[in-house]
Design an enzyme around this catalytic site. Structure first.
Site, PDB file in Angstrom:
ATOM      1  N   ILE A  47       0.764  -1.148   0.050  1.00 38.45           N
ATOM      2  CA  ILE A  47      -0.048   0.100   0.032  1.00 38.45           C
ATOM      3  C   ILE A  47       0.896   1.244  -0.064  1.00 38.45           C
ATOM      4  O   ILE A  47       0.594   2.389  -0.437  1.00 38.45           O
ATOM      5  CB  ILE A  47      -1.030  -0.101   1.315  1.00 38.45           C
ATOM      6  CG1 ILE A  47      -0.272  -0.265   2.447  1.00 38.45           C
ATOM      7  CG2 ILE A  47      -2.117  -0.906   1.044  1.00 38.45           C
ATOM      8  CD1 ILE A  47      -1.234  -0.174   3.584  1.00 38.45           C
ATOM      9  N   TYR A 201       3.140  -7.342  17.328  1.00 37.20           N
ATOM     10  CA  TYR A 201       2.650  -6.501  16.370  1.00 37.20           C
ATOM     11  C   TYR A 201       1.277  -5.580  16.821  1.00 37.20           C
ATOM     12  O   TYR A 201       1.219  -4.380  16.576  1.00 37.20           O
ATOM     13  CB  TYR A 201       1.959  -7.375  15.106  1.00 37.20           C
ATOM     14  CG  TYR A 201       1.523  -6.756  13.779  1.00 37.20           C
ATOM     15  CD1 TYR A 201       2.323  -5.872  13.118  1.00 37.20           C
ATOM     16  CD2 TYR A 201       0.017  -6.640  13.767  1.00 37.20           C
ATOM     17  CE1 TYR A 201       1.665  -5.040  11.935  1.00 37.20           C
ATOM     18  CE2 TYR A 201      -0.289  -5.975  12.570  1.00 37.20           C
ATOM     19  CZ  TYR A 201       0.221  -5.316  11.607  1.00 37.20           C
ATOM     20  OH  TYR A 201      -0.051  -4.585  10.809  1.00 37.20           O
TER      21      TYR A 201
HETATM   22  N1  LIG Z   1      -1.579  -5.552   4.451  1.00 37.12           N
HETATM   23  C1  LIG Z   1      -2.692  -5.709   5.551  1.00 37.12           C
HETATM   24  O1  LIG Z   1      -3.739  -6.393   5.413  1.00 37.12           O
HETATM   25  C2  LIG Z   1      -2.397  -4.544   6.625  1.00 37.12           C
HETATM   26  C3  LIG Z   1      -3.766  -4.657   7.577  1.00 37.12           C
HETATM   27  C4  LIG Z   1      -3.387  -3.534   8.405  1.00 37.12           C
HETATM   28  C5  LIG Z   1      -2.431  -2.906   8.606  1.00 37.12           C
HETATM   29  N2  LIG Z   1      -1.351  -3.149   7.711  1.00 37.12           N
HETATM   30  C6  LIG Z   1      -0.026  -1.864   7.725  1.00 37.12           C
HETATM   31  O2  LIG Z   1       0.009  -1.304   6.491  1.00 37.12           O
HETATM   32  C7  LIG Z   1       1.116  -0.846   6.304  1.00 37.12           C
HETATM   33  C8  LIG Z   1       1.780  -1.448   5.030  1.00 37.12           C
HETATM   34  O3  LIG Z   1       1.496  -2.777   4.683  1.00 37.12           O
HETATM   35  P1  LIG Z   1       1.749  -3.557   3.481  1.00 37.12           P
HETATM   36  O4  LIG Z   1       0.815  -4.774   3.483  1.00 37.12           O
HETATM   37  O5  LIG Z   1       1.695  -2.789   2.346  1.00 37.12           O
HETATM   38  O6  LIG Z   1       3.071  -4.183   3.617  1.00 37.12           O
HETATM   39  P2  LIG Z   1       4.201  -4.852   2.697  1.00 37.12           P
HETATM   40  O7  LIG Z   1       3.608  -5.038   1.639  1.00 37.12           O
HETATM   41  O8  LIG Z   1       4.932  -6.088   3.395  1.00 37.12           O
HETATM   42  O9  LIG Z   1       5.306  -3.734   2.777  1.00 37.12           O
HETATM   43  C9  LIG Z   1       5.606  -3.276   3.941  1.00 37.12           C
HETATM   44  C10 LIG Z   1       7.098  -2.421   3.457  1.00 37.12           C
HETATM   45  O10 LIG Z   1       7.926  -2.443   5.022  1.00 37.12           O
HETATM   46  C11 LIG Z   1       9.094  -2.875   4.583  1.00 37.12           C
HETATM   47  N3  LIG Z   1       9.629  -3.678   5.663  1.00 37.12           N
HETATM   48  C12 LIG Z   1       9.411  -4.851   6.021  1.00 37.12           C
HETATM   49  N4  LIG Z   1      10.182  -5.114   6.811  1.00 37.12           N
HETATM   50  C13 LIG Z   1      10.835  -4.263   7.226  1.00 37.12           C
HETATM   51  C14 LIG Z   1      11.975  -4.132   8.147  1.00 37.12           C
HETATM   52  N5  LIG Z   1      12.228  -4.978   9.171  1.00 37.12           N
HETATM   53  N6  LIG Z   1      12.710  -2.995   8.247  1.00 37.12           N
HETATM   54  C15 LIG Z   1      12.318  -2.096   7.414  1.00 37.12           C
HETATM   55  N7  LIG Z   1      11.394  -2.005   6.268  1.00 37.12           N
HETATM   56  C16 LIG Z   1      10.762  -3.189   6.422  1.00 37.12           C
HETATM   57  C17 LIG Z   1       9.120  -3.379   3.099  1.00 37.12           C
HETATM   58  O11 LIG Z   1      10.499  -3.274   2.724  1.00 37.12           O
HETATM   59  P3  LIG Z   1      10.877  -4.588   2.021  1.00 37.12           P
HETATM   60  O12 LIG Z   1      10.343  -4.741   0.669  1.00 37.12           O
HETATM   61  O13 LIG Z   1      12.504  -4.258   1.566  1.00 37.12           O
HETATM   62  O14 LIG Z   1      10.992  -5.701   2.785  1.00 37.12           O
HETATM   63  C18 LIG Z   1       7.843  -2.819   2.650  1.00 37.12           C
HETATM   64  O15 LIG Z   1       8.654  -1.521   2.035  1.00 37.12           O
HETATM   65  C19 LIG Z   1       1.968  -1.563   7.650  1.00 37.12           C
HETATM   66  O16 LIG Z   1       2.145  -0.552   8.554  1.00 37.12           O
HETATM   67  C20 LIG Z   1       0.867  -2.622   8.051  1.00 37.12           C
HETATM   68  O17 LIG Z   1       1.039  -2.946   9.678  1.00 37.12           O
HETATM   69  C21 LIG Z   1      -1.454  -3.901   6.785  1.00 37.12           C
END
Ligand SMILES: NC(=O)c1ccc[n+]([C@@H]2O[C@H](COP(=O)([O-])OP(=O)(O)OC[C@H]3O[C@@H](n4cnc5c(N)ncnc54)[C@H](OP(=O)(O)O)[C@@H]3O)[C@@H](O)[C@H]2O)c1
Ligand SMILES: *[C@@H]1O[C@H](CO)[C@@H](O)[C@H](O)[C@H]1NC(C)=O
Ligand SMILES: *[C@@H]1O[C@H](CO)[C@@H](O)[C@H](O)[C@H]1NC(C)=O
Length: 316
Positions: A47, A201
């Site tokens: 996202i 988390y």
């Molecule tokens: N997906 C869901 O259903 C959901 C639901 C509720 C809230 N959220 C929140 O939405 C946000 C984005 O989620 P997303 O699903 O888009 O996540 P995502 O696709 O997994 O991407 C997350 C980002 O975080 C980076 N990242 C992961 N581990 C890291 C680490 N240890 N140190 C630094 N950077 C790190 C990744 O970089 P790399 O590519 O380098 O790993 C990527 O840029 C998060 O805050 C999550 O908690 C998501």
């Protein structure tokens, strides 16, 4: 036979009700952002990337703040392909239990960023990986963004109106902050299992909501506002390490039961762009709507305590 019919029936129902039950509302704002600068952390995928693209389409200068230079640059090429020029800053906010790398990176990224006028700052918070071990989720999800926000605060005020948007999660509802443990262990709670990681988390996402609550109070009287939010359940890179069969199953399930990245960026965009929500600074959003939170997520004493301990951890 009956089983197959049942499955087909469920898929059909999921398909019919998907717009209401899964996808929800979209950001309605037509705001243009020419001359503004927006930082999106974690924007190489998921996202964060979808948010960065939409922001760039609206004319802003976008800074993609990613931990991997390589992945950040690949995303930059994607974004650039259809849009105007972007800036990229890579940083490594991860793998850092004691804080020093984290502090160093946040400091260097803020120095670069401070060359630009700054209007909106996103905390699209990064999801720490369970195998990264102890402290990762507190450090990445909360502390890194806490520090970055603080380093940029004067700039945000100078360039106001501006906003700080922190992507939390509905998982904050099961979180808690144990200050004694945090004090001694620099982490949210003990644990190594998958279940523990789910709990931690939640704790780190509660920190996001408390941080926003306290930040809003500190920003009263300025034209900088802040918001936290739940983006929905989104099919991002959940399955990247699973077998291809599992990936296929998850992909089709994802098509029905989860949002895609663009749908998943709508509430973030709403908080960043929607006109007239300034009086809701400090509040929590979901489905492009402000929501009530439990007492523990708007506790004045806890949010102040978290702020103080975070300042101490960051040395500010
Ligand atoms: N997906 C869901 O259903 C959901 C639901 C509720 C809230 N959220 C929140 O939405 C946000 C984005 O989620 P997303 O699903 O888009 O996540 P995502 O696709 O997994 O991407 C997350 C980002 O975080 C980076 N990242 C992961 N581990 C890291 C680490 N240890 N140190 C630094 N950077 C790190 C990744 O970089 P790399 O590519 O380098 O790993 C990527 O840029 C998060 O805050 C999550 O908690 C998501
Ligand atoms: C989002 O809000 C709309 C309108 O209030 C409602 O119809 C829909 O069910 C909600 N969707 C989700 C996923 O919460
Ligand atoms: C996924 O696999 C890669 C190597 O194939 C590994 O480096 C990475 O840590 C794994 N990530 C997860 C979340 O299991």
């Amino acid at each position: 036979m009956l089983f197959i019919l049942l499955v087909l029936g469920l898929i059909f129902l999921a398909y019919i009700f998907r717009p209401v039950l899964v996808i929800g509302k979209s950001c309605k704002s037509n705001a243009k952002l020419h001359g503004k600068t927006v930082i999106v952390t974690g924007s190489n995928t998921g996202i964060g990337k979808a948010t960065a693209i939409e922001i760039a389409k609206r004319g802003a200068r976008v800074i993609l703040a990613c931990r991997s230079k390589q992945r950040g640059e690949a995303a930059l090429q994607d974004v650039k392909r259809s849009l105007n020029i972007q800036y990229l800053i890579s940083t490594q906010l991860h793998h850092d239990a004691d804080g020093s790398v984290l502090l160093h990176c946040s400091r260097s990224i803020s120095r670069t960023i401070l060359k630009f006028p700054l209007n909106i700052f996103f905390g699209v918070v990064l999801l720490g990986r369970t195998e990264d071990g102890f402290g990762t989720m507190f450090g990445v999800n909360h502390l890194g963004h806490f520090l970055l926000t603080n380093l940029l605060l004067d700039r945000l005020k100078d360039c106001a109106p501006s906003r700080v948007v922190t992507v939390s999660s509905t998982a904050h509802n099961w979180g808690r902050v144990d200050f004694n443990y945090l004090n001694t262990h620099k982490d949210l709670r003990e644990g190594t299992s998958f279940w523990d990681s789910v709990m931690i988390y939640g704790d780190s996402k509660l920190c996001n909501v408390l941080f926003t609550h306290e930040l809003a109070k500190r920003l009263q009287g300025t034209k900088v506002t802040c918001y936290s939010l739940h983006p929905g359940g989104i099919y991002t890179e959940l399955a990247r390490n699973k077998s291809s069969f599992v990936q296929m199953v998850l992909k089709y399930m994802g098509m029905y039961f989860f949002k895609n990245a663009v749908q998943g960026s709508q509430t973030t965009l709403h908080c960043a762009l929607q006109e007239g929500i300034e009086h809701l600074s400090g509040r929590y959003f979901s489905n492009c709507t402000v929501r009530e939170v439990f007492k523990k997520a708007k506790d004045d004493a806890a949010s102040k305590k978290l702020w103080d301990i975070s300042e101490r951890f960051c040395g500010i």
